[in-house]
Design an enzyme around this catalytic site. Structure first.
Site, short mmCIF file in Angstrom:
data_model
loop_
_atom_site.label_atom_id
_atom_site.label_comp_id
_atom_site.label_asym_id
_atom_site.label_seq_id
_atom_site.Cartn_x
_atom_site.Cartn_y
_atom_site.Cartn_z
N TYR A 158 0.85 -1.18 0.00
CA TYR A 158 0.00 0.00 0.00
C TYR A 158 0.89 1.24 0.00
O TYR A 158 1.74 1.40 0.87
CB TYR A 158 -0.92 0.02 1.23
CG TYR A 158 -1.94 1.13 1.12
CD1 TYR A 158 -3.19 0.87 0.56
CD2 TYR A 158 -1.65 2.43 1.52
CE1 TYR A 158 -4.13 1.88 0.41
CE2 TYR A 158 -2.58 3.45 1.36
CZ TYR A 158 -3.81 3.17 0.81
OH TYR A 158 -4.73 4.17 0.64
N ASP A 193 15.59 8.33 5.79
CA ASP A 193 14.27 8.27 5.16
C ASP A 193 14.36 7.88 3.69
O ASP A 193 13.47 7.26 3.15
CB ASP A 193 13.58 9.64 5.25
CG ASP A 193 13.04 9.92 6.63
OD1 ASP A 193 12.96 8.98 7.43
OD2 ASP A 193 12.70 11.09 6.91
N SER A 226 4.54 9.72 13.11
CA SER A 226 5.98 9.59 13.10
C SER A 226 6.62 10.36 14.26
O SER A 226 6.08 11.34 14.74
CB SER A 226 6.50 10.12 11.77
OG SER A 226 7.78 9.65 11.50
N GLU A 264 10.66 6.09 17.32
CA GLU A 264 10.82 5.53 15.97
C GLU A 264 12.24 5.88 15.46
O GLU A 264 12.98 5.00 15.06
CB GLU A 264 9.75 6.15 15.07
CG GLU A 264 9.73 5.60 13.67
CD GLU A 264 8.77 6.39 12.78
OE1 GLU A 264 8.25 7.44 13.21
OE2 GLU A 264 8.56 5.96 11.63
#
Lengths: 422, 422
Positions: A121, A353, A229, A319
Site C-alpha cells: 500500500y 528516510d 511519526s 521511531e
C-alpha cells in the site's frame, strides 16, 4: 522541562489502543462489500472517496512512460542511487536454510522460503511517497517474492502520482492498482476480478487503511499498524543546534500529530535550540503543520545526565533516535528501544528516510519495544525440518510417551509406542 | 477422494476470518474491566468462569514443591530431556548484531536486542500442557528476555496443574499467575496491581484468548492467532499404514475441529490406511473426539502423482507435514508452505510435539503461507544503525534533496541542505 516531568508525561500518555468505533464499523462494511461485489465495489468506493470514476483499475505502460517524462532525469538518478544503497543494506539481511546433525540418526533444520505474493500500500492523493515504494518493494524482492503488486489512490485527475509510478518502474514492479483506502486492503486480502489475492499486505496508510489491516490480519499477514511519526534527539554540548532544529522540523512537517523531541544535558544547547527552531520555523514551507506539531508534541527536555537521557529514550522507544553526542558509536549499548539510531552530527533522519540504506518503515508510538524495522525477514517464512532414524526415535520413545500421557494425549503416546514395538 | 476433488474442497473452505460478534463484545468488556479494576476484576472473572475464589493471584513456592512430588521422577527426567533438545535447536536461531562499512565514512548496521518482558499463556483447567510451557519459554530465555511470566487458569481445586508447574520450575520461570481467559491477556497487556505489564504475549488459547490477543495487538505484540491443529501426511508405497494411521489419530484426538489428512499416490496404501484407522480408533482412549474429527475433517486423497500431492500440500499449507515417502530429504524442495516437515517413517508428529527440538507452536489454518514456527526471532527486535561522516553525507546530499522535494517534504530537504552549506 526536566527529565522527571517528561517521564511523568510519558507514563500518562502511553495508551495506544483507543476506541475507534466509527472507523471500525465503516471499515467492516467496506471489507464486506469488496468481498461480495469485487471490482464493482472498488470502482464505487473510488468514486465516493476519491471523486474519480475509474475505467481501468490498473496502471498502463503508457501511463508509466508518461510519468517518467514528467519527473525528469535528476529524480530518476536520485532514485537509482537510493535503490543501490537500500539493496546493499537489505542484502545483508538474507537468511539461509540450515540443517544440523545434533546426534546419530537425527537431522534438524530450518527451511527459509519467500512468501508467494505481497501487496504494497502506497499512500497517495495529495502527497506522493516514492520512497515508500522503494522501502517496501526492495526487501520483498531480495527475499525472493515473485508476485509483488502496489496499490495506491489516484490523484484528482484519475492518474497515479508520477514520482510513485517512476519509483515503481525503477524497482521493477509491473502490477499497480489505482485503488486506495480500506477497499484496497480488502481487495488485496480477498482478491477481486482484477486484484490478485496476496498472502501479505505491507505499507503505511491513514486510519482507515490501518483499521482494515487490523481486520484482515489472520487471513493475510500484515506488517505493522503505523502511528504518527516521531523523532527523539539526544544532544550534549557537542551537538549543532542548527542541525538539530532542522531535524526536529523535518519530523514535525509530516503531520500535526508528529512528535519532535530533544533530550539534552545542556541548558545552553536547549536555549540555542529553542531559538533555532523559532527562526527556521518562520521560513518553513509547511509552517502551519510544523507549528501545530511543535506546539502540541514538541518537547525540549533537560536532564541531569546522559544516563537519565538514555533511560527516557528507552521508555519513549522512539521511531527515530539521533545521538548527537560525543563518540556516539560507544553509546549504542545504552539504547534498548528505538526503530533506528542515527549517530553523530552528519546522520540526520532525512538521510535514513531516503537513501542511507536501512528501511524507513519503522515501529512507531513506542512499539520499538517489541517491533523491528521492515526487513527481508518480513518477506520470508520458516519451516522446521525433523528427521529421526528408527534407532534415534527408539532412544527417546519412553520420554515422549511419558509427557504425552501426562497431557492426556494417549494417541500421541500410541504413535510412538506402535513404532517402538517393531 | 481424488486430488481434484480435494482441491475444489480446499478452495471452497478457505475463509478464516469469520464473524465472531458475541465473543468480540464479551472480550472488549473483559479488557475494559481489567484495565479499570485490575486485580479485583481478575478475581471476579475467575470466580465467574472457573468457579474458583482466588485469594492469591500467584503460585507459591510451596505449591511448586507440592507439584514436583505429584508428577514423579520419570516425568521430571522426560521434561529435562525435552528441555535439552529444545534448547539445542533454538540455540541455532540466535541472531547477532552486525555492522557493515559499505563505503568511506559510512557505517550501517542492525542491532539485535531481547524484548524486556514476555507473558506466556498456558491453557489449563481440564487439560494440562507442560509442553506449551517449554516451547514458549525456552526461545524467550535463549533470546535473552529477562522478565518471563506464565499465566494459566486454575483447576477446580484452585490449584495449577502440577505438570505445568513442574515444567515451569524446570525451565526456571518464577512468576506464575493463576489467571486464564481473556482477563489474563488483558492483565498482561495493561498490567494490574499483581500482574506486571509485558511487551509481548505468546501462547495458545481458546476463542476468547485468541480474540483478546487480537484486541490488545498493537499495544503489545502477540505471537499468532492459532486455529485448530492439522496434520497432512504424504505417503507412497514405502509408507507404513499402521504408523500413518497412528499419526492421523494423534492429530484427531486434539479436538473435534482438528484435521487429519493423508495424500497418497497408492490405492493399496489408501485401503490399508482406512482399515488401520478403523481398527486403531476402536481402542483409542479419546475415541469420541477422534471419531468426530475423522468423520468431519479426515480425508484420504489419492493423487495421480507425487507432484500433484505436493501441489495440494502447498495449497493446504498444513501446520504439520509428514513426508512418508522414499528419500524424503530430497523432496524438501517441493514444499513451499508448511509449519514443520517430518521426514520418513520414524519421525512422527508426536516426536516434534514434545522432544525433537524444533518448536511445536506452528502456523495453523493455512497461515504457514506467511508465518513461521515460534522461535528465538520472536523474542528479539532489531534496530537499524546509521553513521555517515560529513564527507559521506555531502556526496549523497543532492540526491536526498531531490527526492525530498519530490515528496513535498521541504524541511527534510532543508535538514540536508543546511549541513551541505557548512
Amino acid at each position: 522541562m526536566t527529565g522527571k516531568e517528561y517521564q511523568a508525561e510519558l507514563r500518562n500518555n502511553r495508551i495506544r489502543n483507543e476506541d475507534t468505533e466509527t472507523i471500525n464499523r465503516s471499515v467492516r462494511d467496506i471489507i464486506q462489500q469488496v468481498r461480495e461485489r469485487g471490482d464493482e465495489a472498488l470502482v464505487a468506493y473510488t468514486a465516493k472517496f476519491d471523486h474519480v470514476q475509474l475505467t481501468n483499475l490498473t496502471v498502463s505502460i503508457e501511463e508509466i512512460e508518461e510519468a517518467r517524462e514528467i519527473v525528469g532525469e535528476s529524480f530518476i538518478q536520485a532514485i537509482q542511487s537510493a535503490i543501490k544503497n537500500i539493496k546493499g543494506f537489505h542484502e545483508e539481511q538474507r537468511e539461509k536454510t540450515w540443517l544440523t546433525n545434533p546426534s546419530d540418526g537425527v537431522m534438524l533444520g530450518q527451511k527459509v522460503t519467500p512468501l508467494e505474493s505481497v501487496g504494497i500500500y502506497v499512500p497517495g492523493g495529495k502527497a506522493a511517497y516514492p520512497s515508500t515504494v522503494l522501502m517496501n518493494t526492495i526487501p520483498a524482492k531480495i527475499a525472493g517474492v515473485k508476485q509483488i503488486a502496489i496499490t495506491t489512490p489516484v490523484q484528482e485527475d484519475g492518474k497515479v502520482n508520477p514520482y510513485v509510478l517512476t519509483a515503481a518502474a525503477e524497482v521493477g514492479v509491473e502490477t499497480i492498482y489505482k485503488v486506495g483506502g480500506a477497499q484496497a486492503v480488502a481487495a488485496l486480502a480477498y482478491g477481486t476480478e482484477t486484484v490478485g489475492k496476496v498472502v501479505k499486505i505491507v505499507g503505511p496508510g491513514n486510519a482507515y487503511v490501518a483499521c482494515a489491516k487490523k481486520w484482515v490480519f489472520g487471513d493475510v499477514a500484515i506488517d505493522m499498524i503505523a502511528g504518527p511519526s516521531e523523532i527523539c534527539i539526544v544532544a550534549d554540548e557537542s551537538a549543532n543546534p542548527k542541525y538539530a532544529a532542522a531535524d526536529l522540523l523535518s519530523q514535525a512537517e509530516h503531520d500535526e500529530l508528529a512528535s519532535a523531541i530533544c533530550i539534552t544535558t545542556s541548558d545552553l544547547f536547549a536555549e540555542a535550540l529553542q531559538l533555532e527552531i523559532q527562526q527556521q520555523m518562520e521560513s518553513a514551507e509547511r509552517k502551519a503543520i510544523i507549528e501545530q506539531s511543535i506546539a502540541n508534541q514538541g518537547r525540549i527536555v533537560v536532564t541531569e545526565s546522559l544516563a537519565e537521557a538514555y533511560e527516557l529514550v528507552n521508555e519513549l522507544a522512539p521511531e527515530h533516535l539521533q545521538l548527537m553526542v560525543e563518540n556516539p558509536m560507544e553509546k549504542l549499548s545504552n539504547i534498548k528501544n528505538a526503530g533506528a539510531i542515527f549517530l553523530g552530527n552528519h546522520s540526520p533522519e532525512a538521510l535514513g528516510d531516503y537513501l542511507a540504506g536501512p528501511n524507513h518503515t519503522l515501529p512507531t508510538s513506542g512499539t520499538s519495544t517489541f517491533s523491528s524495522p521492515l526487513g527481508v525477514y518480513d518477506f520470508v517464512k520458516k519451516t522446521s525440518i525433523i528427521h529421526y532414524s528408527a534407532a534415534a526415535l527408539n532412544e527417546v520413545a519412553d520420554d515422549i510417551i511419558t509427557i504425552a500421557n501426562a497431557e492426556g494425549l494417549y494417541a500421541h503416546a500410541n504413535s510412538i509406542a506402535i513404532r517402538k514395538e517393531n
